[in-house]
Enzyme design. Structure first.
Site, short mmCIF file in Angstrom:
data_model
loop_
_atom_site.label_atom_id
_atom_site.label_comp_id
_atom_site.label_asym_id
_atom_site.label_seq_id
_atom_site.Cartn_x
_atom_site.Cartn_y
_atom_site.Cartn_z
N HIS A 263 0.70 -1.31 0.17
CA HIS A 263 0.17 0.04 0.01
C HIS A 263 0.94 1.14 -0.01
CE1 HIS A 263 -3.54 2.40 1.16
NE2 HIS A 263 -2.79 3.06 1.65
N GLU A 264 1.81 1.44 0.94
CA GLU A 264 2.78 2.68 0.82
C GLU A 264 3.50 2.65 -0.20
OE1 GLU A 264 2.02 4.51 3.22
OE2 GLU A 264 0.51 3.39 4.52
N GLU A 293 -4.45 7.96 -2.91
CA GLU A 293 -5.15 6.78 -2.54
C GLU A 293 -5.46 5.72 -3.38
OE1 GLU A 293 -4.75 6.31 0.74
OE2 GLU A 293 -6.08 4.63 1.11
#
Ligand code: ZN
Length: 500
Positions: A263-264, A293
């Site tokens: 995700h990061e 996002e």
């Protein structure tokens, strides 16, 4: 030197000052001993004060007005025009907020955070309610200073998702809700999927090594970034050539570090991908939190939780933890990592139920800002919506309306960006595959450059040239919509749960 060039030089200085502050913030969360907290807070306050003063100084205003006069008449698609649009927007926002209001919010949120931590520990909303009352009042003042046409929530939302209106979010969520509720219901009626195998022993060193191997393959550039441990996972950057991500580990819950790292990395690939020619200019940056996002969710979920991805990486994962997953085949693993379970806590929610948590918050926040919902009634309203949307009732405030940090920071209007990003991730991926049909074949072979190149060209390099709604339109030829996401979820999860 022209006013335009002088303005850009001045903004570059402010940018470098902000980067220095970001380095201190990163160090604060990763390495600073607790004794350093007081001095660090002072350093950060001084840096943000100087940066804010420079941003709204008469000199900045003079250069901005001069630059606007210099370029009047140029093509609106000219980089100078696009740059000045960003600068004007930021300047107006900063100049509209009186210093006294900014200081009041900063004080109230510093205390608010402590109050929230305490109230959550005691699981007692009433301890936090007076703070929320004051923060709502300050947020209404912010909205009125920034300006709106009757709906204060529009002004708050605009701070995070420029140009997006409450009605736009309501429209997208309205399209999404019935489909999500129906899918959740069908999954609840299907035989359950277990994720027990993900709770076996996975030593931290092995998790770190495997995660690093994965994100190198995805395209994270370690010569222009690094990964460290922190209590909360995040991504921060000091320009596109120095992008930091953080990870936290749980020995008995594999997805925390691994999926958090991917995700990061999605956020980091965006930051590393800005156009080199925009370095230290106002164009180098993400167009919105929603777009940011969209990148993290695309890599984490659409890529990182796909069958193709695990067909490639599962043998490596098994080899990384000898003996731990020998009895588990790839299909069982794939289903485990995609388990759907309506749960109380947003940050632990699966792909299907996640947006329902956001819709609840979006509706609550609008009612709180308008005053239709009294602060004292928040827990009851929260619990009723949880029952409506997810069929479960929080047993206490800590697992209900006190779970998120956002309100203690007066970040009303922030939550919708998580769902907008989630929806966009599917819309963008669908478009990528339509334009480059080889992408699924490449992903199945463990090759990620084709997808990354497409994202670089369409999303990363434009930086802040276009507002989010303009960028979606340019890339996809349509506004943000939720049917791509619903289609993606239905195809994937009807297969995972073997629903015909
Ligand atoms: Zn994120």
């Amino acid at each position: 030197m022209s006013n335009y060039d002088a303005l850009i030089a001045r903004l570059a200085e402010i940018n470098y000052l902000a980067q220095a502050g970001a380095v201190l913030g990163w160090d604060h969360q990763c390495y600073m001993p607790s004794g350093g907290a007081q001095a660090r807070a002072e350093s950060l306050a001084v840096i943000s004060k100087i940066a804010h003063e420079m941003s709204v100084a008469d000199e900045t205003k003079r250069l901005l007005e001069g630059a606007e006069a210099e370029i009047s008449g140029v093509d609106l698609d000219d980089d100078r025009a696009l740059t000045l649009r960003v600068v004007r927007r930021n300047y107006d926002k900063a100049a509209k907020l009186p210093t006294s209001l900014v200081a009041a919010i900063s004080r109230e949120t510093a205390i608010g955070h402590e109050t929230w931590v305490h109230a959550r520990e005691k699981s007692d909303w009433s301890l936090f309610a007076p703070t929320v009352e004051r923060l709502l009042d300050l947020s209404r003042q912010v909205a009125d200073c920034l300006g709106h046409t009757g709906n204060r929530y529009d002004a708050l939302l605009d701070q995070y998702e420029p140009g997006m209106k409450t009605a736009d979010v309501a429209r997208v969520f309205g399209e999404l809700r019935p489909g999500l509720v129906a899918l959740v219901k069908d999954i609840a009626a299907a035989p359950p999927v277990s994720d027990d195998i993900l709770r076996r022993d996975f030593d931290e060193a092995g998790q770190l090594a495997f995660g690093e191997k994965v994100i190198r393959r995805l395209g994270f550039d370690f010569t222009r970034g690094r990964q460290d441990r922190a209590v909360h996972p995040f991504c921060t950057s000091f320009g596109r050539n120095d992008v930091r991500i953080t990870t936290r580990f749980d020995k008995n819950w594999l997805p925390m570090a691994l999926m958090g790292t991917i995700h990061e990395t999605g956020h980091a690939l965006y930051e590393q991908g800005f156009d080199p020619k925009d370095d230290a200019t106002p164009l180098s940056g993400a167009t919105s939190l929603g777009f940011h996002e969209s990148q993290s969710r695309l890599w984490e979920n659409i890529v990182g939780r796909s069958r193709a991805f695990w067909n490639v990486f599962y043998p490596d994962l098994q080899a990384q933890f000898p003996g731990t997953l020998d009895d588990v085949d790839v299909d069982t693993f794939y289903r485990a990592i995609n388990r759907v379970d309506p749960s109380l806590i947003r940050v632990e929610a699966d792909e299907v139920t996640y947006c329902l948590h956001i819709m609840l918050r979006f509706e609550m926040e609008q009612a709180m800002i308008s005053g239709d919902l009294a602060v004292a009634d928040v827990p009851a309203a929260w619990n009723e919506k949880m029952r409506d949307y997810l069929g479960i009732t929080p047993p206490n405030d800590a697992e209900g309306c006190l779970q998120d940090v956002h309100w203690s920071g007066a970040s009303f209007g922030y939550f919708p960006t998580y769902a907008i990003g989630t929806i966009l991730s599917a819309q963008l991926f669908e478009k990528a595959v339509a334009e480059k049909p080889a992408i699924p074949v490449e992903l199945a072979a463990g090759e990620f450059a084709g997808l990354l190149d497409w994202l670089r060209e369409k999303v990363h390099r434009p930086g802040q040239r276009y507002q989010p709604a303009e960028l979606v339109q340019r890339i996809c030829g349509e506004p943000a919509q939720s049917h791509s996401y619903l289609k993606y979820l239905n195809e994937k999860f009807r297969d995972v749960y073997q629903i015909s």
